[in-house]
Design an enzyme around this catalytic site. Sequence first.
Site, PDB file in Angstrom:
ATOM      1  CG  ASP A  46      15.701  43.298 -31.784  1.00 53.64           C
ATOM      2  OD1 ASP A  46      16.137  44.466 -31.761  1.00 53.64           O
ATOM      3  OD2 ASP A  46      16.423  42.312 -32.039  1.00 53.64           O
ATOM      4  CE1 TYR A  51      19.575  38.235 -35.015  1.00 60.36           C
ATOM      5  CE2 TYR A  51      17.468  39.179 -34.454  1.00 60.36           C
ATOM      6  CZ  TYR A  51      18.819  39.063 -34.226  1.00 60.36           C
ATOM      7  OH  TYR A  51      19.401  39.750 -33.194  1.00 60.36           O
ATOM      8  CE  LYS A  76      19.253  43.849 -33.560  1.00 60.63           C
ATOM      9  NZ  LYS A  76      18.496  42.602 -33.694  1.00 60.63           N
ATOM     10  CG  HIS A 109      23.590  42.715 -35.966  1.00 58.03           C
ATOM     11  ND1 HIS A 109      22.639  41.940 -36.580  1.00 58.03           N
ATOM     12  CD2 HIS A 109      23.712  42.212 -34.715  1.00 58.03           C
ATOM     13  CE1 HIS A 109      22.211  41.012 -35.727  1.00 58.03           C
ATOM     14  NE2 HIS A 109      22.853  41.162 -34.595  1.00 58.03           N
TER      15      HIS A 109
HETATM   16  P1  NAD Z   1      17.223  35.743 -24.185  1.00 61.33           P
HETATM   17  O1  NAD Z   1      17.988  36.196 -22.999  1.00 61.33           O
HETATM   18  O2  NAD Z   1      15.998  36.483 -24.576  1.00 61.33           O
HETATM   19  O3  NAD Z   1      16.917  34.226 -23.935  1.00 61.33           O
HETATM   20  C1  NAD Z   1      16.031  33.514 -24.750  1.00 61.33           C
HETATM   21  C2  NAD Z   1      15.933  32.079 -24.233  1.00 61.33           C
HETATM   22  O4  NAD Z   1      15.551  32.106 -22.855  1.00 61.33           O
HETATM   23  C3  NAD Z   1      14.842  31.306 -24.940  1.00 61.33           C
HETATM   24  O5  NAD Z   1      15.342  30.703 -26.096  1.00 61.33           O
HETATM   25  C4  NAD Z   1      14.444  30.294 -23.890  1.00 61.33           C
HETATM   26  O6  NAD Z   1      15.343  29.218 -23.897  1.00 61.33           O
HETATM   27  C5  NAD Z   1      14.645  31.056 -22.601  1.00 61.33           C
HETATM   28  N1  NAD Z   1      13.399  31.661 -22.081  1.00 61.33           N
HETATM   29  C6  NAD Z   1      12.644  32.654 -22.613  1.00 61.33           C
HETATM   30  N2  NAD Z   1      11.619  32.973 -21.802  1.00 61.33           N
HETATM   31  C7  NAD Z   1      11.710  32.147 -20.729  1.00 61.33           C
HETATM   32  C8  NAD Z   1      10.936  31.995 -19.563  1.00 61.33           C
HETATM   33  N3  NAD Z   1       9.879  32.742 -19.335  1.00 61.33           N
HETATM   34  N4  NAD Z   1      11.332  31.049 -18.675  1.00 61.33           N
HETATM   35  C9  NAD Z   1      12.439  30.288 -18.879  1.00 61.33           C
HETATM   36  N5  NAD Z   1      13.217  30.386 -19.971  1.00 61.33           N
HETATM   37  C10 NAD Z   1      12.861  31.314 -20.892  1.00 61.33           C
HETATM   38  O7  NAD Z   1      18.272  35.651 -25.405  1.00 61.33           O
HETATM   39  P2  NAD Z   1      18.313  36.050 -26.937  1.00 61.33           P
HETATM   40  O8  NAD Z   1      17.202  35.467 -27.708  1.00 61.33           O
HETATM   41  O9  NAD Z   1      19.675  35.780 -27.403  1.00 61.33           O
HETATM   42  O10 NAD Z   1      18.133  37.633 -26.896  1.00 61.33           O
HETATM   43  C11 NAD Z   1      16.884  38.257 -27.054  1.00 61.33           C
HETATM   44  C12 NAD Z   1      16.803  39.006 -28.357  1.00 61.33           C
HETATM   45  O11 NAD Z   1      17.877  39.929 -28.467  1.00 61.33           O
HETATM   46  C13 NAD Z   1      16.996  38.106 -29.591  1.00 61.33           C
HETATM   47  O12 NAD Z   1      15.872  37.335 -29.889  1.00 61.33           O
HETATM   48  C14 NAD Z   1      17.343  39.135 -30.613  1.00 61.33           C
HETATM   49  O13 NAD Z   1      16.181  39.832 -31.046  1.00 61.33           O
HETATM   50  C15 NAD Z   1      18.258  40.058 -29.824  1.00 61.33           C
HETATM   51  N6  NAD Z   1      19.695  39.716 -29.939  1.00 61.33           N
HETATM   52  C16 NAD Z   1      20.539  40.641 -30.466  1.00 61.33           C
HETATM   53  C17 NAD Z   1      21.892  40.377 -30.571  1.00 61.33           C
HETATM   54  C18 NAD Z   1      22.797  41.424 -31.145  1.00 61.33           C
HETATM   55  O14 NAD Z   1      23.943  41.091 -31.475  1.00 61.33           O
HETATM   56  N7  NAD Z   1      22.364  42.647 -31.277  1.00 61.33           N
HETATM   57  C19 NAD Z   1      22.431  39.149 -30.153  1.00 61.33           C
HETATM   58  C20 NAD Z   1      21.555  38.208 -29.608  1.00 61.33           C
HETATM   59  C21 NAD Z   1      20.200  38.514 -29.496  1.00 61.33           C
END
Ligand code: NAD
Length: 278
Positions: A46, A51, A76, A109
């Site tokens: 994704d 990004y 997106k 988005h």
């Molecule tokens: P997430 O909930 O996936 O959290 C990611 C964070 O969690 C990492 O940076 C790390 O600090 C921690 N983490 C990951 N794996 C772990 C583990 N096994 N143990 C402990 N900590 C861990 O948050 P995110 O990155 O914001 O969301 C995931 C994806 O969603 C993004 O990468 C992106 O592709 C998408 N996203 C979309 C929007 C949108 O507006 N549509 C907004 C934010 C994110």
Amino acid sequence: MPTSPTLTFHDGRSIPQLGYGVYKVDSDVAADVTGQAFAAGYRHVDTAKLYDNEEGVGRAVRDSGLPRQELFVTTKLWNDAHRFDDAIAACEASLERLGLEYVDLFLIHWALPQQGLYLEAWKALIELQRRGLTRSIGVSNFPLPQLEEIIEATGVVPVIHQIELHPYFQQRELRAFHDEHRILTQAWGPLGQGRSDLLENETITAIAQAHGATPAQVVLAWHLARGIVAIPKSVTPSRIVENLGSVELRLAEDELVRIDELDRADGPAGRDPADSGH
Ligand code: NAD
């Protein structure tokens, strides 16, 4: 190698339920870590124009050695391109950066209700699907009234809605609407963006201990059991593997219910989709 289950869209196509997110990952790093994710067994990535790493993600897809049809790529439409012609050009530009002929899923988005262009953008996505630039079309961060409006105005139902969702913010109203309209729910921030109070929550850690699993795996297994598509992000190799391991974790119904009960009013970490945005 663990393999994610797939879910089927109402348009007949399918999506691996556990994917890999690359928000806030530099393009060069994205090429490397997305490659590691594919090697670990992920088949769904994704990204987004925002990004600034579509080049890196595309490189990983092309260098993976996997047939294109075995990979699921989402990107997106960013907020500055909601006018019809701009949205068409934006998708073409994303494909150019990705170095791909099509994406599997193209999402708006943010709805940005005050801008008043989300319906135009949705009509552009319908056209992009017709032209074959994207296989499926969906939305992200749409308040319920705007989601209802685009469906009523066009008769075309998004296959998926990507929203902030995790045990502290369970989005029950939107999920009920999705179920009625055969829209899949996709969680961004599925781990609460790594907030420690979620991964250290005592219900989560107790369930993790009982299964010899990690808290992140428990949270992801809850998403999967509740029919949610989740796209956790990590750039740490061991966590990339750990997160995919959640597909092999089966929680008991009473454990799932205990996690259902963690929903709380101050759950959201991101901005409110009803806001005008930037
Ligand atoms: P997430 O909930 O996936 O959290 C990611 C964070 O969690 C990492 O940076 C790390 O600090 C921690 N983490 C990951 N794996 C772990 C583990 N096994 N143990 C402990 N900590 C861990 O948050 P995110 O990155 O914001 O969301 C995931 C994806 O969603 C993004 O990468 C992106 O592709 C998408 N996203 C979309 C929007 C949108 O507006 N549509 C907004 C934010 C994110």
